[in-house]
Motif scaffolding. Structure first.
Motif, PDB file in Angstrom:
ATOM      1  N   ARG A   9      -7.557   4.446  12.826  1.00 28.85           N
ATOM      2  CA  ARG A   9      -6.688   4.855  11.727  1.00 28.85           C
ATOM      3  C   ARG A   9      -5.797   3.678  11.334  1.00 28.85           C
ATOM      4  O   ARG A   9      -5.559   2.757  12.123  1.00 28.85           O
ATOM      5  CB  ARG A   9      -5.849   6.072  12.116  1.00 28.85           C
ATOM      6  CG  ARG A   9      -6.727   7.282  12.438  1.00 28.85           C
ATOM      7  CD  ARG A   9      -5.923   8.510  12.752  1.00 28.85           C
ATOM      8  NE  ARG A   9      -5.241   9.055  11.577  1.00 28.85           N
ATOM      9  CZ  ARG A   9      -5.849   9.792  10.650  1.00 28.85           C
ATOM     10  NH1 ARG A   9      -7.148  10.029  10.719  1.00 28.85           N
ATOM     11  NH2 ARG A   9      -5.172  10.293   9.638  1.00 28.85           N
ATOM     12  N   MET A  10      -5.322   3.725  10.096  1.00 34.18           N
ATOM     13  CA  MET A  10      -4.474   2.653   9.565  1.00 34.18           C
ATOM     14  C   MET A  10      -3.358   3.264   8.746  1.00 34.18           C
ATOM     15  O   MET A  10      -3.377   4.443   8.385  1.00 34.18           O
ATOM     16  CB  MET A  10      -5.296   1.709   8.684  1.00 34.18           C
ATOM     17  CG  MET A  10      -5.788   2.349   7.388  1.00 34.18           C
ATOM     18  SD  MET A  10      -6.601   1.165   6.274  1.00 34.18           S
ATOM     19  CE  MET A  10      -6.884   2.197   4.837  1.00 34.18           C
ATOM     20  N   ARG A  11      -2.392   2.422   8.404  1.00 33.51           N
ATOM     21  CA  ARG A  11      -1.309   2.854   7.523  1.00 33.51           C
ATOM     22  C   ARG A  11      -1.716   2.633   6.069  1.00 33.51           C
ATOM     23  O   ARG A  11      -2.405   1.674   5.750  1.00 33.51           O
ATOM     24  CB  ARG A  11      -0.030   2.058   7.810  1.00 33.51           C
ATOM     25  CG  ARG A  11       0.498   2.167   9.228  1.00 33.51           C
ATOM     26  CD  ARG A  11       1.654   1.187   9.427  1.00 33.51           C
ATOM     27  NE  ARG A  11       1.260  -0.159   9.047  1.00 33.51           N
ATOM     28  CZ  ARG A  11       2.105  -1.116   8.659  1.00 33.51           C
ATOM     29  NH1 ARG A  11       3.405  -0.875   8.588  1.00 33.51           N
ATOM     30  NH2 ARG A  11       1.661  -2.315   8.335  1.00 33.51           N
ATOM     31  N   ALA A  12      -1.248   3.521   5.203  1.00 33.96           N
ATOM     32  CA  ALA A  12      -1.512   3.370   3.772  1.00 33.96           C
ATOM     33  C   ALA A  12      -0.402   4.051   2.981  1.00 33.96           C
ATOM     34  O   ALA A  12       0.166   5.054   3.427  1.00 33.96           O
ATOM     35  CB  ALA A  12      -2.858   3.973   3.402  1.00 33.96           C
ATOM     36  N   VAL A  41      -3.041  -8.952   3.475  1.00 27.54           N
ATOM     37  CA  VAL A  41      -1.825  -9.724   3.775  1.00 27.54           C
ATOM     38  C   VAL A  41      -0.716  -9.346   2.807  1.00 27.54           C
ATOM     39  O   VAL A  41       0.406  -9.050   3.197  1.00 27.54           O
ATOM     40  CB  VAL A  41      -2.113 -11.239   3.727  1.00 27.54           C
ATOM     41  CG1 VAL A  41      -0.817 -12.041   3.863  1.00 27.54           C
ATOM     42  CG2 VAL A  41      -3.095 -11.629   4.829  1.00 27.54           C
ATOM     43  N   THR A  42      -1.037  -9.347   1.515  1.00 26.61           N
ATOM     44  CA  THR A  42      -0.043  -8.967   0.505  1.00 26.61           C
ATOM     45  C   THR A  42      -0.740  -8.439  -0.734  1.00 26.61           C
ATOM     46  O   THR A  42      -1.878  -8.835  -1.036  1.00 26.61           O
ATOM     47  CB  THR A  42       0.880 -10.159   0.156  1.00 26.61           C
ATOM     48  OG1 THR A  42       1.962  -9.720  -0.662  1.00 26.61           O
ATOM     49  CG2 THR A  42       0.125 -11.263  -0.560  1.00 26.61           C
ATOM     50  N   CYS A  43      -0.055  -7.540  -1.448  1.00 30.40           N
ATOM     51  CA  CYS A  43      -0.631  -6.911  -2.641  1.00 30.40           C
ATOM     52  C   CYS A  43       0.473  -6.690  -3.664  1.00 30.40           C
ATOM     53  O   CYS A  43       1.541  -6.164  -3.324  1.00 30.40           O
ATOM     54  CB  CYS A  43      -1.281  -5.581  -2.276  1.00 30.40           C
ATOM     55  SG  CYS A  43      -2.097  -4.731  -3.660  1.00 30.40           S
ATOM     56  N   GLY A  44       0.243  -7.104  -4.897  1.00 27.83           N
ATOM     57  CA  GLY A  44       1.228  -6.955  -5.956  1.00 27.83           C
ATOM     58  C   GLY A  44       1.126  -5.605  -6.652  1.00 27.83           C
ATOM     59  O   GLY A  44       0.062  -4.985  -6.694  1.00 27.83           O
ATOM     60  N   ILE A  45       2.258  -5.161  -7.185  1.00 25.82           N
ATOM     61  CA  ILE A  45       2.284  -3.932  -7.985  1.00 25.82           C
ATOM     62  C   ILE A  45       1.960  -4.299  -9.429  1.00 25.82           C
ATOM     63  O   ILE A  45       2.689  -5.056 -10.068  1.00 25.82           O
ATOM     64  CB  ILE A  45       3.649  -3.239  -7.897  1.00 25.82           C
ATOM     65  CG1 ILE A  45       3.944  -2.823  -6.445  1.00 25.82           C
ATOM     66  CG2 ILE A  45       3.691  -2.015  -8.816  1.00 25.82           C
ATOM     67  CD1 ILE A  45       5.318  -2.192  -6.259  1.00 25.82           C
ATOM     68  N   CYS A  46       0.869  -3.752  -9.933  1.00 30.74           N
ATOM     69  CA  CYS A  46       0.420  -4.025 -11.296  1.00 30.74           C
ATOM     70  C   CYS A  46       1.141  -3.108 -12.279  1.00 30.74           C
ATOM     71  O   CYS A  46       1.626  -2.037 -11.909  1.00 30.74           O
ATOM     72  CB  CYS A  46      -1.086  -3.808 -11.369  1.00 30.74           C
ATOM     73  SG  CYS A  46      -1.791  -4.008 -13.016  1.00 30.74           S
ATOM     74  N   GLY A  47       1.165  -3.504 -13.541  1.00 30.32           N
ATOM     75  CA  GLY A  47       1.744  -2.651 -14.576  1.00 30.32           C
ATOM     76  C   GLY A  47       1.043  -1.313 -14.667  1.00 30.32           C
ATOM     77  O   GLY A  47       1.675  -0.275 -14.903  1.00 30.32           O
ATOM     78  N   MET A  65      -3.383   3.215  -4.093  1.00 35.30           N
ATOM     79  CA  MET A  65      -3.486   2.263  -5.194  1.00 35.30           C
ATOM     80  C   MET A  65      -3.481   0.824  -4.656  1.00 35.30           C
ATOM     81  O   MET A  65      -3.450   0.593  -3.459  1.00 35.30           O
ATOM     82  CB  MET A  65      -2.335   2.486  -6.182  1.00 35.30           C
ATOM     83  CG  MET A  65      -2.369   3.833  -6.863  1.00 35.30           C
ATOM     84  SD  MET A  65      -1.133   3.997  -8.187  1.00 35.30           S
ATOM     85  CE  MET A  65       0.391   4.088  -7.246  1.00 35.30           C
ATOM     86  N   GLY A  66      -3.478  -0.137  -5.582  1.00 33.70           N
ATOM     87  CA  GLY A  66      -3.354  -1.538  -5.218  1.00 33.70           C
ATOM     88  C   GLY A  66      -4.637  -2.320  -5.400  1.00 33.70           C
ATOM     89  O   GLY A  66      -5.642  -2.047  -4.739  1.00 33.70           O
ATOM     90  N   GLY A 125      -7.356   1.631  -2.353  1.00 34.49           N
ATOM     91  CA  GLY A 125      -6.901   0.301  -2.725  1.00 34.49           C
ATOM     92  C   GLY A 125      -6.216  -0.433  -1.591  1.00 34.49           C
ATOM     93  O   GLY A 125      -6.355  -0.086  -0.412  1.00 34.49           O
ATOM     94  N   ALA A 126      -5.445  -1.457  -1.963  1.00 31.62           N
ATOM     95  CA  ALA A 126      -4.941  -2.427  -0.993  1.00 31.62           C
ATOM     96  C   ALA A 126      -3.481  -2.235  -0.599  1.00 31.62           C
ATOM     97  O   ALA A 126      -2.929  -3.092   0.079  1.00 31.62           O
ATOM     98  CB  ALA A 126      -5.151  -3.842  -1.536  1.00 31.62           C
ATOM     99  N   PHE A 127      -2.843  -1.129  -0.992  1.00 30.29           N
ATOM    100  CA  PHE A 127      -1.544  -0.812  -0.410  1.00 30.29           C
ATOM    101  C   PHE A 127      -1.814  -0.112   0.923  1.00 30.29           C
ATOM    102  O   PHE A 127      -1.539   1.071   1.115  1.00 30.29           O
ATOM    103  CB  PHE A 127      -0.720   0.068  -1.349  1.00 30.29           C
ATOM    104  CG  PHE A 127      -0.296  -0.631  -2.622  1.00 30.29           C
ATOM    105  CD1 PHE A 127       0.237  -1.905  -2.590  1.00 30.29           C
ATOM    106  CD2 PHE A 127      -0.446  -0.004  -3.853  1.00 30.29           C
ATOM    107  CE1 PHE A 127       0.609  -2.553  -3.763  1.00 30.29           C
ATOM    108  CE2 PHE A 127      -0.070  -0.645  -5.024  1.00 30.29           C
ATOM    109  CZ  PHE A 127       0.464  -1.924  -4.975  1.00 30.29           C
ATOM    110  N   ALA A 128      -2.393  -0.874   1.821  1.00 26.52           N
ATOM    111  CA  ALA A 128      -2.856  -0.351   3.102  1.00 26.52           C
ATOM    112  C   ALA A 128      -3.071  -1.532   4.041  1.00 26.52           C
ATOM    113  O   ALA A 128      -3.027  -2.695   3.635  1.00 26.52           O
ATOM    114  CB  ALA A 128      -4.155   0.433   2.922  1.00 26.52           C
TER     115      ALA A 128
END
Length: 356
Positions: A9-12, A41-47, A65-66, A125-128
């Protein structure tokens, strides 16, 4: 499959509805034979993520998302070639039906299933902690990053690719007069990409911070639309063009990156007769427009979606486009909701990043 021992399991950060994102434990994605798994490693918040967070557009409840991310490869399916464990990469998993007219014609970006089967849209997505790229193919949907490109800059490849592609689709060339309406990340990327090919590019915005960043990014001129008439400023800057029954600006190309009904209408006023308007912003409400201006000015009006990651990586690596100064805030994954609330404040924030 080659890879490290992965947690079950992972965090998201999971979207539960407008203004509601919670940190949860979910099952770690398991890559198939043609897939890879990336530790984010890092993920930006898109519009577009902001639109989803505010209104529920584009996503369903339960979505992770992400899609503006970079990370390291931690698992590689046995059928994947050209990608190794530990590679620093970015990418975007895009799933299409393969059967519709768009797919048959090679225009996969128009497939109606695209946003049901892609990274951060339909697919997790990559917010995880981890994100999977399906049917991984180097140079197609996963891209290696130069060693000297810092992580935080590497996570801006996707939005920079949007700007580069919008400029290419619009046919911007050296000496063109370009107006960018909206100074967020995509607008800034359009501005820098236009200047990269030799155009004279100016920015119209209402946020002093975003105007200052546009100036730092090399804008040839900036205008605070709160202080006066943006159309008059564009006409003063680039000249007046008469058209049947009217007068307006002389911009060769206008990028509408604000996603605002006002700026969408302004784009028709600012462009010269026969010029080009490129819509890259995503409005949350429909824009009433005067279609007589389309009839009498005959502009080319296009939309632009998606981008060329390879060109974006090259431009960032060569510092032809810069984004290091555009990251305003960084938050850990467990503070994702605070990160989104910060991104909502366009006057104080610019690009907000979430890291693992």
């Amino acid at each position: 499959m080659n890879g490290l021992a992965l947690p079950k399991r992972m965090r998201a950060a999971v979207y539960n509805g407008p203004h509601d994102i919670t940190l949860e434990e979910v099952e770690t994605p398991r890559p198939g034979a043609a897939d890879i798994l990336i530790q984010v490693v890092t993920c930006g918040i898109c519009g577009s993520d902001v639109h989803s967070y505010k209104t529920g557009l584009y996503v369903q409840r339960g979505q992770i998302m992400g899609h503006e991310f970079m990370g390291r490869v931690v698992a590689v399916g046995e059928d994947v070639k050209g990608i190794g464990l530990g590679d620093r990469v970015t990418g975007f998993s895009a799933g299409v039906c393969g059967r519709c007219r768009a797919c048959d014609d090679g225009g996969h970006i128009l497939c109606a299933d695209l946003f049901e089967n892609s990274t951060g849209y339909g697919r997790p997505g990559a917010f995880a902690d981890y994100v999977r790229i399906e049917n991984a193919a180097p140079g197609v949907n996963v891209h290696r990053l130069p060693d000297h490109l810092p992580d935080i800059i590497a996570a801006t490849v996707e939005p920079v690719s949007i700007g580069i592609t919008a400029v290419a689709k619009s046919g911007v060339k050296r000496g063109d007069k370009v107006v960018v309406l909206g100074g967020g990340m995509i607008g800034n990327a359009c501005l820098q990409a236009a200047r990269r090919v030799g155009a004279e590019a100016v920015m119209v915005e209402v946020s002093p911070r975003r105007l200052a960043l546009a100036e730092e990014s090399g804008a040839d001129g900036i205008f605070d639309a709160r202080t006066g008439d943006a159309l008059e400023w564009v006409m003063d800057r680039f000249g007046v063009s008469r058209y049947h029954f009217g007068r307006g600006g002389s911009a060769d190309v206008v990028f509408e990156a604000a996603g605002n009904p006002i700026t969408i209408r302004q784009s028709l006023e600012m462009v010269r007769p026969g010029g080009t308007i490129c819509i890259v912003g995503l409005p949350e409400e429909a824009a009433p427009i005067d279609t007589t201006k389309i009839v009498h000015k005959l502009p080319t009006i296009i939309g632009s979606l998606g981008g060329d990651f390879t060109q974006a990586i090259a431009a960032l690596a060569a510092e032809e486009i810069r984004t290091d100064h555009l990251v305003s805030h960084r938050f850990p994954l467990e503070e994702s909701r605070r990160a989104f609330d910060t991104q909502l404040d366009a006057l104080d924030s610019f690009k907000v990043m979430i890291h693992g």
